[in-house]
Design a protein around this motif. Structure first.
Motif: not given
Length: 126
Positions: A17-20, A23-25, A52-54, A69-76
């Motif tokens: 859910t947080p990954l989805r 991605y949508e963001k 333990g952190r996405l 390839l394509n990718g996305f990640a949380n900030r910092k």
């Protein structure tokens, strides 16, 4: 500790859910109009979790006979993003192509061993 999960892994669903939502963001920023379900079902999709952190996701797909390839990640998470990208390139033996939509992504690609071919187009040569 870096962990990698694919959509069929039981652990994938813990962070799905947080990954989805991530991605949508960022979907418009990474230039992909496919649904989250589509990229999970139709690409080589990898989720990265660090201590333990996405972290985010990287997915590989074929386009015009080439591996992209394509990718996305949380900030910092820039440093760990580079490590995730480097690790994922070891799972393939062909050249890997990527298009960067922003400066931070371009720097990440370069630091992970990609070479700029032209403007925002990069290759990782095996």
């Amino acid at each position: 500790m870096l962990e990698v999960f694919i959509p069929s892994s039981p652990e994938f669903h813990i962070y799905e859910t947080p990954l989805r939502l991530l991605y949508e963001k960022v979907q418009d920023k990474i230039g992909d109009d496919n649904s989250f379900e589509f990229i999970c079902d139709n690409t080589f999709f990898y989720m990265f979790v660090f201590n333990g952190r996405l972290v985010g996701g990287i997915y590989y797909y074929e386009k015009n006979g080439k591996l992209f390839l394509n990718g996305f990640a949380n900030r910092k998470m820039f440093r760990i993003n580079i490590e995730c990208l480097k690790l994922s390139t070891t799972w393939f033996t062909s050249n890997i192509y990527a298009e960067s939509m922003n400066r931070a992504s371009a720097i990440c690609l370069l630091k992970a061993g990609f070479k700029r071919l032209k403007d925002n187009f990069f290759v990782f040569e095996h």
